[in-house]
Write an enzyme that holds these catalytic residues in place. Structure first.
Site, mmCIF file in Angstrom:
data_model
loop_
_atom_site.group_PDB
_atom_site.id
_atom_site.type_symbol
_atom_site.label_atom_id
_atom_site.label_comp_id
_atom_site.label_asym_id
_atom_site.label_seq_id
_atom_site.Cartn_x
_atom_site.Cartn_y
_atom_site.Cartn_z
ATOM 1 N N ILE A 161 29.399 -18.494 -26.953
ATOM 2 C CA ILE A 161 30.456 -19.146 -26.173
ATOM 3 C C ILE A 161 30.536 -20.605 -26.598
ATOM 4 O O ILE A 161 29.511 -21.256 -26.810
ATOM 5 C CB ILE A 161 30.169 -19.049 -24.661
ATOM 6 C CG1 ILE A 161 30.202 -17.584 -24.222
ATOM 7 C CG2 ILE A 161 31.168 -19.850 -23.842
ATOM 8 C CD1 ILE A 161 29.865 -17.386 -22.766
ATOM 9 N N ALA A 185 0.822 -1.207 0.000
ATOM 10 C CA ALA A 185 0.000 0.000 0.000
ATOM 11 C C ALA A 185 0.857 1.258 0.000
ATOM 12 O O ALA A 185 0.501 2.270 -0.621
ATOM 13 C CB ALA A 185 -0.927 0.001 1.213
ATOM 14 N N GLU A 186 1.998 1.216 0.700
ATOM 15 C CA GLU A 186 2.890 2.377 0.744
ATOM 16 C C GLU A 186 3.489 2.634 -0.634
ATOM 17 O O GLU A 186 3.563 3.778 -1.095
ATOM 18 C CB GLU A 186 4.002 2.134 1.764
ATOM 19 C CG GLU A 186 4.952 3.305 1.976
ATOM 20 C CD GLU A 186 4.317 4.443 2.741
ATOM 21 O OE1 GLU A 186 4.874 5.546 2.715
ATOM 22 O OE2 GLU A 186 3.242 4.233 3.345
ATOM 23 N N TYR A 187 3.908 1.559 -1.304
ATOM 24 C CA TYR A 187 4.424 1.694 -2.674
ATOM 25 C C TYR A 187 3.332 2.246 -3.592
ATOM 26 O O TYR A 187 3.578 3.150 -4.394
ATOM 27 C CB TYR A 187 4.921 0.343 -3.189
ATOM 28 C CG TYR A 187 5.497 0.410 -4.593
ATOM 29 C CD1 TYR A 187 6.858 0.578 -4.794
ATOM 30 C CD2 TYR A 187 4.666 0.324 -5.709
ATOM 31 C CE1 TYR A 187 7.383 0.666 -6.078
ATOM 32 C CE2 TYR A 187 5.176 0.417 -6.990
ATOM 33 C CZ TYR A 187 6.539 0.582 -7.170
ATOM 34 O OH TYR A 187 7.047 0.680 -8.441
ATOM 35 N N GLU A 235 20.606 -12.108 -19.290
ATOM 36 C CA GLU A 235 19.619 -13.068 -19.774
ATOM 37 C C GLU A 235 18.232 -12.715 -19.257
ATOM 38 O O GLU A 235 18.038 -12.507 -18.049
ATOM 39 C CB GLU A 235 19.986 -14.480 -19.289
ATOM 40 C CG GLU A 235 19.346 -15.588 -20.063
ATOM 41 C CD GLU A 235 20.209 -16.033 -21.246
ATOM 42 O OE1 GLU A 235 19.813 -16.982 -21.926
ATOM 43 O OE2 GLU A 235 21.273 -15.420 -21.471
ATOM 44 N N LYS A 269 24.508 -21.103 -16.618
ATOM 45 C CA LYS A 269 24.110 -20.924 -18.021
ATOM 46 C C LYS A 269 22.585 -20.953 -18.066
ATOM 47 O O LYS A 269 21.963 -22.011 -18.054
ATOM 48 C CB LYS A 269 24.702 -22.020 -18.905
ATOM 49 C CG LYS A 269 24.418 -21.796 -20.395
ATOM 50 C CD LYS A 269 25.077 -22.866 -21.254
ATOM 51 C CE LYS A 269 24.872 -22.576 -22.735
ATOM 52 N NZ LYS A 269 23.455 -22.543 -23.124
ATOM 53 N N CYS A 285 -16.839 -40.400 -11.963
ATOM 54 C CA CYS A 285 -15.569 -40.219 -11.256
ATOM 55 C C CYS A 285 -14.931 -41.574 -10.978
ATOM 56 O O CYS A 285 -15.600 -42.474 -10.435
ATOM 57 C CB CYS A 285 -15.820 -39.475 -9.945
ATOM 58 S SG CYS A 285 -14.378 -39.394 -8.855
#
Length: 722
Positions: free
Chosen positions: A98, A49-51, A221, A136, A460
């Protein structure tokens, strides 16, 4: 009330303009810091809420004063207008591949160390070489270009020489800083140490962030965490849309979305691991002696760097790293397909140079693939704790992702049909970490002959109840919720929760024991429990057992809405249970009501009515209800009274935040008593949002849609006047 009125952001002039610009700069700094703590450090320092309040304040200022909106504003992460096509970007420094070490045993590390030593002309007696070991990642390589600390461009690797401009999409990744180099409030920072020494954590106000070059290209990445990938795929399947094959494909698809608002909805993450072009600023910048020092400075500038990055001395430590990461690979929250070794000294890197556009000073050492092909020997159906039926492929045993797999999920009938899976097929099976193995496709060309399509059972396989699939739903479900053995735990926990009949002390661990030891098979067995059976369970002393028995006895006195909600009938929430109880007065009337009669109830539509009818058409569900009554579970009943008009009938409210005098539950009950409906989310059909302290995204949504917002006092005044 306008946004400007709400936030007090009227057009300023003179000193007022300077003050507002200063506030915008402070909001940028604070929001970037909080985002870094949350998304990179995984150490949130303020409530959501603060954000949200700070973010909404910044949005309001920028809407009122567009000249104060900049490319590095936290508000620019939400995505822009769709692009017709991606522009081409020529890399100032090529993004080279690479070399991959094909020997997946420990000899791969030994071979790389041997090659490096030979290239450098080192004898066996010379000191071991220092390497940096990294992961990687199985994602998409990305080049981030910063000019004077601001992100100005993001480009894919492409062919190494030319990539695609995907800046709008990359801005939506919250782990990637939009600006670097400014002090970051409340976060750990690094200072550049003397050559050869390791970095030490510092604090703001003491050591400072290293100066940022005028031009800085950071390489890394873009990837998707497994849990985020699974959650996204589940949503795709629920909507009947195509699911993604693996996290890498999903990440690559999100990055290459022409509409960045769609990319913003995809849960992408980022790790930094290298540099491209670097042009020092007038006041200089860090001069790196080693690759490891460079990574630590990237962390200081706010970039996420994998925690597993470490230095290693010689082949023996490379081997140990490969083995250690290989053993932990399945526990990582994201996919990797190997590790990377790099010579740490940048001077030695320059001396070693390149071979066929591959660096001699680095190598990727891979692990076995996490996808394999095997035969589908059959298709079974599993019933989950919520009644969902899931088709599961029974496989010829295959070793994939570090374990032998014999079963793989097919999710639902529509996903199975889309992937064209049939018994006898050669299937591609994927497993990564804790993710349940799944069939991602089949080799149709190798299908030997015609095989009929799989069909879902009508009953079922656990309890024999009717299997149903509602219109628009992707999943088939068992209708025997109170009777089905697969749903036993879920049924008991739902029935015993606070908002249903409420059995205090009957938590998940105790229910697990009761069901797994077959002490309880159906709900009525709860009320047949004795002290001896309870006391015999793990960690259940006589006093605890007596408390549970007392809570069970107390729960027998309930209300019709609570009991009805506690039965766990699909689509029957608390509000609907109250409406049904008010309308019919008795449980028997509800159980015997036709679909047409059920549709007369406020807010009961065809789907809810059919769900009720299907549930009570199952004889064993009625039997469980009768047994609960026989055990003494009771409530007040009576013929439905003529309902006087309610003042707020037809009005929909949403509650958010903390109120001064009422709890959320009390506010809800007060509104419902006046005939209002209390919903959980804001939409165009919402009439009022009642907002208290620390109201979050629901308040923002209300303001966006123009829904009337009340505080507690205004809500009570509305009730009094109605």
């Amino acid at each position: 009330m306008s946004t400007q009125d709400l936030f007090g952001a009227q057009a300023p002039d003179g000193a007022g303009a300077d003050k507002l610009a200063q506030e915008v700069a402070q909001l940028h700094q604070q929001l970037h810091a909080w985002a870094h703590q949350y998304y990179v450090l995984d150490q949130p320092s303020v409530p959501d809420a603060e954000y949200d309040r700070a973010f909404q304040r910044l949005q309001a200022i920028e809407e009122a004063h567009p000249e104060l909106r900049s490319a590095d504003s936290p508000t620019q992460r939400v995505g822009g207008a769709p692009l017709p096509v991606f522009a081409s970007v020529r890399h100032a420094v090529p993004m080279l591949s690479i070399r991959t070490e094909t020997d997946i045993t420990e000899e791969g590390a030994r071979a790389f160390d041997g090659r490096v030593r030979r290239e450098l002309g080192l004898a066996e007696s010379d000191a071991a070489i220092t390497y940096v070991c990294e992961l990687k990642f199985d994602g998409l390589a990305m080049n981030l270009r910063y000019e004077h600390g601001v992100l100005v461009q993001a480009a894919t690797r492409g062919d190494g020489e030319n990539g695609e401009d995907v800046t709008q999409n990359i801005r939506t990744i919250k782990q990637i800083p939009l600006r670097i180099g400014a002090p970051t409030l409340g976060t750990d920072v690094f200072s550049l140490p003397p050559e050869g020494e390791r970095f030490a954590l510092g604090r703001p106000g003491g050591e400072t962030v290293p100066p940022v070059p005028a031009v800085l290209e950071v390489r890394g990445e873009v990837y998707m965490r497994r849990a985020d990938f699974e959650a996204m795929n589940e949503k795709q399947r629920e909507k009947g849309e195509k699911s993604f094959v693996n996290p890498r494909n999903a990440a690559a698809g999100a990055v290459r979305q022409l509409d960045s608002s769609i990319a913003a909805q995809r849960p992408l993450s980022f790790f930094a691991y290298g540099l491209g072009e670097v042009t020092p600023a007038a006041d200089g910048g860090p001069a790196f002696a080693t690759h490891f020092d460079m990574l630590q400075t990237l962390k200081a500038w706010g970039f996420p760097v994998a925690a597993q990055v470490t230095r290693a001395q010689g082949a023996a430590e490379l081997i140990a790293f490969h083995q250690k990461i290989g053993a932990a690979r399945d526990q990582l929250p994201y996919d990797i397909d190997g590790v990377v070794y790099k010579v740490d000294s940048l001077a030695l890197q320059r001396q070693l140079g390149f071979l066929s556009r591959e660096p001699r000073w680095a190598v990727a050492h891979k692990y076995p693939a996490q996808e394999q092909i095997t035969r589908v020997e059959g298709i079974d159906v599993q019933v989950g704790r919520t009644g969902k039926l899931t088709p599961v492929a029974r496989l010829a045993p295959v070793f994939v992702g570090g374990v032998t797999v014999t079963n793989a999920t097919l999710h639902n009938l529509f996903e199975l049909r889309r992937k064209k899976v049939r018994v006898g097929d050669q299937a591609i099976v994927r497993r990564a970490g804790d993710v349940i193995p799944e069939v991602v496709g089949v080799v149709v060309a190798e299908r030997p002959q015609y095989v009929p399509n799989f069909r879902m059972p009508r009953q079922c396989p656990i309890c024999g109840s009717t299997v149903v699939r509602e219109k628009g739903e992707m999943n088939h479900r068992c209708s025997g919720g109170l009777f089905c053995g697969a749903q036993r735990k879920q049924a008991i926990l739902h029935f015993a929760q606070r908002r249903a009949v409420e059995v205090e002390g009957l938590g998940e661990k105790l229910v697990d024991q009761l069901v797994e030891t077959n002490v309880i098979r159906t709900l009525p067995d709860l009320y047949k429990l004795g002290l001896t059976a309870l006391s015999a369970l793990d960690r259940m002393a006589d006093k605890s057992a007596k408390n549970v028995l007392a809570a069970l006895e107390k729960s027998k006195q309930t209300t019709l809405p609570r009991f009805l909600y506690g039965l766990g009938i699909r689509h029957i929430g608390e509000a609907t249970a109250k409406d049904l109880a008010r309308h019919f007065g008795t449980l028997d009337a509800i159980m015997d009501a036709s679909v047409e009669q059920l549709l007369e109830v406020n807010d009961v539509g065809p789907i809810v009515a059919q769900a009720l009818r299907t549930f009570f058409d199952q004889a064993h569900n009625r039997e469980v209800v009768q047994q609960l009554r026989a055990c003494g579970v009771t409530w007040e009943e009576g013929a439905p009274a003529a309902q006087a008009p309610k003042p707020l009938a037809g009005k929909t409210f949403v509650l958010t935040g903390t109120f001064p005098t009422l709890s959320r539950e009390q506010a809800k009950e007060t509104l419902e008593a006046a005939g209002a409906k209390v919903a959980g989310s804001v939409s165009k059909k919402t009439d009022y949002v009642v907002a208290g302290a620390e109201a979050g995204s629901k308040l923002s949504k209300a303001q966006e849609l123009g829904v009337a917002v009340l505080d507690e006092a205004q809500m009570l005044a509305l009730l009094a006047a109605a």
